[in-house]
Design a protein around this motif. Structure first.
Motif, mmCIF file in Angstrom:
data_model
loop_
_atom_site.group_PDB
_atom_site.id
_atom_site.type_symbol
_atom_site.label_atom_id
_atom_site.label_comp_id
_atom_site.label_asym_id
_atom_site.label_seq_id
_atom_site.Cartn_x
_atom_site.Cartn_y
_atom_site.Cartn_z
ATOM 1 N N LEU A 66 0.796 -1.315 0.194
ATOM 2 C CA LEU A 66 0.174 0.138 -0.027
ATOM 3 C C LEU A 66 0.943 1.231 -0.092
ATOM 4 N N GLN A 67 1.892 1.301 0.799
ATOM 5 C CA GLN A 67 2.717 2.399 0.790
ATOM 6 C C GLN A 67 3.453 2.649 -0.448
ATOM 7 N N ARG A 68 4.005 1.570 -1.421
ATOM 8 C CA ARG A 68 4.442 1.637 -2.563
ATOM 9 C C ARG A 68 3.377 2.134 -3.577
ATOM 10 N N LEU A 69 2.103 1.766 -3.233
ATOM 11 C CA LEU A 69 0.958 2.319 -4.411
ATOM 12 C C LEU A 69 0.360 3.497 -3.810
ATOM 13 N N GLY A 70 0.850 3.694 -2.738
ATOM 14 C CA GLY A 70 -0.120 5.012 -2.071
ATOM 15 C C GLY A 70 -0.078 6.410 -3.204
ATOM 16 N N LEU A 71 1.105 7.027 -3.529
ATOM 17 C CA LEU A 71 1.102 7.834 -4.300
ATOM 18 C C LEU A 71 0.022 7.949 -5.669
ATOM 19 N N LEU A 72 0.172 6.457 -6.246
ATOM 20 C CA LEU A 72 -0.648 6.211 -7.405
ATOM 21 C C LEU A 72 -2.242 6.399 -7.004
ATOM 22 N N GLU A 73 -2.328 5.737 -6.090
ATOM 23 C CA GLU A 73 -3.698 5.603 -5.426
ATOM 24 C C GLU A 73 -4.471 7.087 -5.106
ATOM 25 N N TRP A 74 -3.622 7.821 -4.703
ATOM 26 C CA TRP A 74 -4.072 9.062 -4.281
ATOM 27 C C TRP A 74 -4.536 9.829 -5.447
ATOM 28 N N GLN A 75 -3.418 9.705 -6.217
ATOM 29 C CA GLN A 75 -3.851 10.497 -7.608
ATOM 30 C C GLN A 75 -4.803 9.869 -8.229
ATOM 31 N N ARG A 76 -5.125 8.537 -8.170
ATOM 32 C CA ARG A 76 -6.554 8.054 -8.785
ATOM 33 C C ARG A 76 -7.650 8.584 -7.966
ATOM 34 N N ALA A 77 -7.723 8.601 -6.783
ATOM 35 C CA ALA A 77 -8.771 9.172 -5.795
ATOM 36 C C ALA A 77 -9.172 10.510 -6.112
ATOM 37 N N GLN A 78 -7.694 11.439 -6.533
ATOM 38 C CA GLN A 78 -8.053 12.737 -6.884
ATOM 39 C C GLN A 78 -8.774 12.800 -8.143
ATOM 40 N N ASP A 79 -8.465 11.978 -9.119
ATOM 41 C CA ASP A 79 -9.097 12.239 -10.334
ATOM 42 C C ASP A 79 -10.685 11.577 -10.319
ATOM 43 N N PHE A 80 -10.909 10.730 -9.407
ATOM 44 C CA PHE A 80 -12.123 10.129 -8.996
ATOM 45 C C PHE A 80 -12.910 11.024 -8.616
ATOM 46 N N PHE A 81 -12.643 11.975 -7.286
ATOM 47 C CA PHE A 81 -13.618 12.955 -6.952
ATOM 48 C C PHE A 81 -13.806 14.232 -8.143
ATOM 49 N N ASN A 82 -12.580 14.354 -8.795
ATOM 50 C CA ASN A 82 -12.671 15.415 -9.623
ATOM 51 C C ASN A 82 -13.919 14.782 -10.532
ATOM 52 N N GLU A 83 -13.695 13.724 -10.984
ATOM 53 C CA GLU A 83 -14.829 13.193 -12.080
ATOM 54 C C GLU A 83 -16.282 13.226 -11.366
ATOM 55 N N LEU A 84 -16.262 12.948 -9.955
ATOM 56 C CA LEU A 84 -17.552 12.898 -9.300
ATOM 57 C C LEU A 84 -18.297 14.173 -9.352
ATOM 58 N N GLU A 85 -17.093 15.174 -8.870
ATOM 59 C CA GLU A 85 -17.873 16.495 -9.151
ATOM 60 C C GLU A 85 -18.468 16.879 -10.133
ATOM 61 N N ARG A 86 -17.512 16.484 -11.361
ATOM 62 C CA ARG A 86 -17.930 16.741 -12.756
ATOM 63 C C ARG A 86 -19.512 16.320 -12.857
ATOM 64 N N GLN A 87 -19.530 15.160 -12.661
ATOM 65 C CA GLN A 87 -21.003 14.475 -12.703
ATOM 66 C C GLN A 87 -22.108 15.132 -11.885
ATOM 67 N N ASN A 88 -21.626 15.359 -10.829
ATOM 68 C CA ASN A 88 -22.727 16.190 -9.917
ATOM 69 C C ASN A 88 -23.109 17.485 -10.651
ATOM 70 N N GLN A 89 -22.050 18.219 -11.161
ATOM 71 C CA GLN A 89 -22.631 19.387 -11.678
ATOM 72 C C GLN A 89 -23.566 18.932 -13.079
ATOM 73 N N LEU A 90 -23.328 17.831 -13.743
ATOM 74 C CA LEU A 90 -24.048 17.473 -14.895
ATOM 75 C C LEU A 90 -25.619 16.960 -14.192
ATOM 76 N N ILE A 91 -25.571 16.429 -13.151
ATOM 77 C CA ILE A 91 -26.827 16.154 -12.462
ATOM 78 C C ILE A 91 -27.429 17.208 -12.209
ATOM 79 N N LEU A 92 -27.010 18.177 -11.201
ATOM 80 C CA LEU A 92 -27.578 19.416 -11.016
ATOM 81 C C LEU A 92 -28.152 20.132 -12.006
ATOM 82 N N ASN A 93 -27.366 20.199 -13.348
ATOM 83 C CA ASN A 93 -27.977 21.001 -14.300
ATOM 84 C C ASN A 93 -29.094 20.231 -15.034
#
Length: 626
Positions: free
Chosen positions: A127-154
């Protein structure tokens, strides 16, 4: 080979897990590495017994050794082990048979707790070895989630906007912008209350501290408002309903979100519907008034039109009906069968304040003793065998109306007390139920026999008699008012001819005198039967009156032989006469079965076999006049 295994630099010490060599014949540990000694709590590497380290389930160990001897290798996790201090050990036991050496096996003890710790350390490292990659993936996920939430709201059809704790707009979806006419640049970062919610519909100023939205982001209140106005950019109001809900940032009140819907069209439709309903109500009241006037006119012109006659007895009955109809008093109607008791009851109901509700006619003599209780009081499903559904009784059906208890003298004595209690308390409980239902009704009772006499003989409850006999009306038999016979005969003749679609024949003076002189044991009902029969057989334009319509007996002096069909006809006519004399009652001392000397079941069977219909002894229209 064994000597080599026991040397310090042997392969046994090189094992990464506790390992030992066991002589199964003597249960002696021939060699053990240091890890096995520490694991088992032994201070030396050989010469100790292995059996004490098996914690209470030696049978499994023997099965393990059998498998090892058969297959050469085996492993088990279900053999409990313990160290020398009897502390339980969680381990996997692996065994290998030493080739060419009898009764010697090598056992490896793998500490499962230690293995689990190693797995956890390895997993943490991964997990420590893959931590940085997972954090990057999580950030991308939440960015995508925020974009989808904006689409839903609109994409939402409702208007949605958010405000922070200062009342400044934080976001506005597309539906809100389209309904309000404001752009996102117009609203974001500004006090939205002063822009869209500043006045009431009547023009009064709407202070922010009175606004439910303000209360949501100030005082943590969820508010649902069903009718307010928001103001568009062009100054036009729109009717809205909305919900304002507080939002939090890590348990700190951060603002509120408002979801609203434009209900302008709905409110306009509701207004139109109210106006239409008001017009309908006004027209309904007008029609009711007109109908009441017409009914009053018809009633005054045709008062008691079903009760025909001008004799003093009839006029006295009509006078009593006029006196008692408008009251709530109970009425007891007495008289022979066929004298018009049902007509009097109907006239009283029609003249009462309850005339808009039903007159429930319950004939006590027409229901078996077993069924009369359920018929009167009702039932719930499962109250007794055969009760397959809930069913209201006559008392419930007559609620706010009138209950007519015909032949009340036939009511079983055991039920009279319960009936009296229900009427006095104004409530009824169905069979099998525990819940009492309120009832409000008026009671009109009718009896062919004197209830006073029955009460003195103990055949009728005195209390029920007094409850019913508030206002007595006696129906005089037809033989005591012969002056009414001409009018009644003409009335029944007109009805019969209308039913038969024929021209009414005339009634000769001779026929009328026969009718007047006759004693009429069946009263008005018998008179109608005679007129109906006369209308059928009349020829030549004159009514044929047959008052001696009886089956011809077989004379003992004449050798008359009758066919089976003729005998059946005689039987049928005799049964009809018996039923006519008892007004259709079969059982009881005054029933047709008693008159004929038959069992009631036998008579029922013959009535069914001969297909005798009720209108043959009652007349098809008698229910409307008697």
């Amino acid at each position: 080979m064994i000597v080599n295994l026991m040397t310090p630099d042997s392969l046994l010490d090189a094992f990464p897990h506790p390992a030992l060599v066991l002589d199964t014949a003597s249960d002696t540990v021939l060699a053990a590495n240091s890890r096995a000694c520490r694991f088992l709590g032994q201070g030396h590497g050989a010469g100790f017994q292995f059996a004490p380290h098996i914690a209470g389930n030696f049978d499994r160990f023997l099965v393990f050794l059998d498998e090892l001897g058969h297959r050469g290798q085996a492993w088990r996790r279900d053999i409990p082990l313990q160290d020398s201090a009897k502390h339980p050990l969680t381990c996997e036991l692996r065994g290998t048979l030493i080739a060419d050496i009898s009764h010697q096996v090598m056992l490896t003890l793998i500490d499962l707790n230690e293995m689990s710790r190693h797995d956890q350390i390895a997993e943490a490292s991964e997990l420590q070895r893959l931590g940085l990659l997972e954090w990057q993936r999580a950030q991308d996920f939440f960015n995508e989630l925020e974009r989808q939430n904006q689409l839903i709201l609109n994409a939402a059809g409702e208007g949605i906007y958010g405000v922070n704790a200062d009342g400044k707009t934080t976001f506005v979806n597309r539906a809100a912008r389209e309904m309000l006419g404001w752009s996102a640049e117009d609203l974001l970062g500004r006090d939205i209350h002063t822009m869209i919610h500043h006045h009431h519909l009547n023009g009064e100023v709407y202070p922010a501290h009175d606004c439910p939205i303000y209360q949501s982001f100030r005082f943590e209140q969820v508010n649902r408002i069903e009718d307010e106005v928001f103001w568009r950019k062009d100054g036009k109001p729109i009717r809205v309903e909305y919900v304002s809900t507080p939002i939090y940032d890590q348990n700190v009140l951060a603002g509120a979100v408002v979801i609203f819907r434009d209900i302008t069209e709905r409110k306009e439709n509701e207004r139109k519907l109210r106006d239409a309903m008001q017009q309908v109500q006004e027209l309904r009241e007008q029609l009711e008034q007109e109908n009441a006037y017409l009914q009053e006119t018809i009633a005054s012109e045709r008062a008691h039109h079903d009760i025909i006659g001008t004799s003093p007895a009839i006029l006295q009955i009509l006078s009593k009906i006029d006196l008692v109809a408008a009251t709530e008093a109970n009425v007891l109607i007495t008289g022979e069968a066929g004298t018009g008791k049902a007509l009097v009851a109907s006239a009283i109901h029609k003249g009462s304040a309850r005339r808009r509700r039903s007159l429930i006619h319950f004939k006590c003599s027409a229901v078996t003793t077993d069924a009369i209780e359920a018929e009167l009081f009702g039932q719930i499903r499962g109250a007794f065998p055969g009760a397959l559904r809930d069913k209201p009784g006559m008392l419930e059906l007559a609620h706010n109306g009138t209950l007519f208890l015909d032949d009340v003298d036939e009511l079983p004595l055991g039920l009279q007390g319960r009936l009296l209690y229900a009427l006095q308390e104004g409530s009824v409980t169905r069979l099998g139920d525990t819940r009492a239902r309120a009832i409000n009704l008026r009671v009109i009772a009718a009896s062919r026999r004197s209830l006073d006499t029955l009460a003195r003989r103990g055949e009728f409850r005195q209390e029920l008699h007094m409850y019913l006999n508030v206002f007595p009306i006696d129906c005089v038999p037809l033989r005591n008012r012969p002056e009414d016979i001409p009018a009644l005969a003409a009335h029944f003749l007109a009805l019969a001819c209308k039913r038969l679609n024929m021209k009414p024949p005339s009634i000769s003076r001779h026929s009328m005198e026969k009718l007047i002189r006759y004693e009429w044991p069946g009263n008005v009902r018998e008179l109608q039967n005679v007129i109906d029969r006369g209308a059928i057989i009349s020829t030549g334009g004159k009514l044929q009156v047959d008052l001696a319509h009886r089956p011809s007996p077989v004379g003992s002096s004449a050798a008359v032989v009758m066919t089976e069909a003729e005998l059946s006809s005689v039987w049928r006519a005799n049964l009809v006469n018996a039923l006519r004399a008892t007004q259709g009652k079969v059982a009881g001392e005054d029933g047709a079965a008693h008159l004929l000397g038959l069992q009631p079941t036998t008579l029922y069977s013959r009535i069914k076999k001969l297909r005798i219909q009720p209108d043959e002894w009652l007349g098809p229209d008698m229910a409307n006049h008697i």
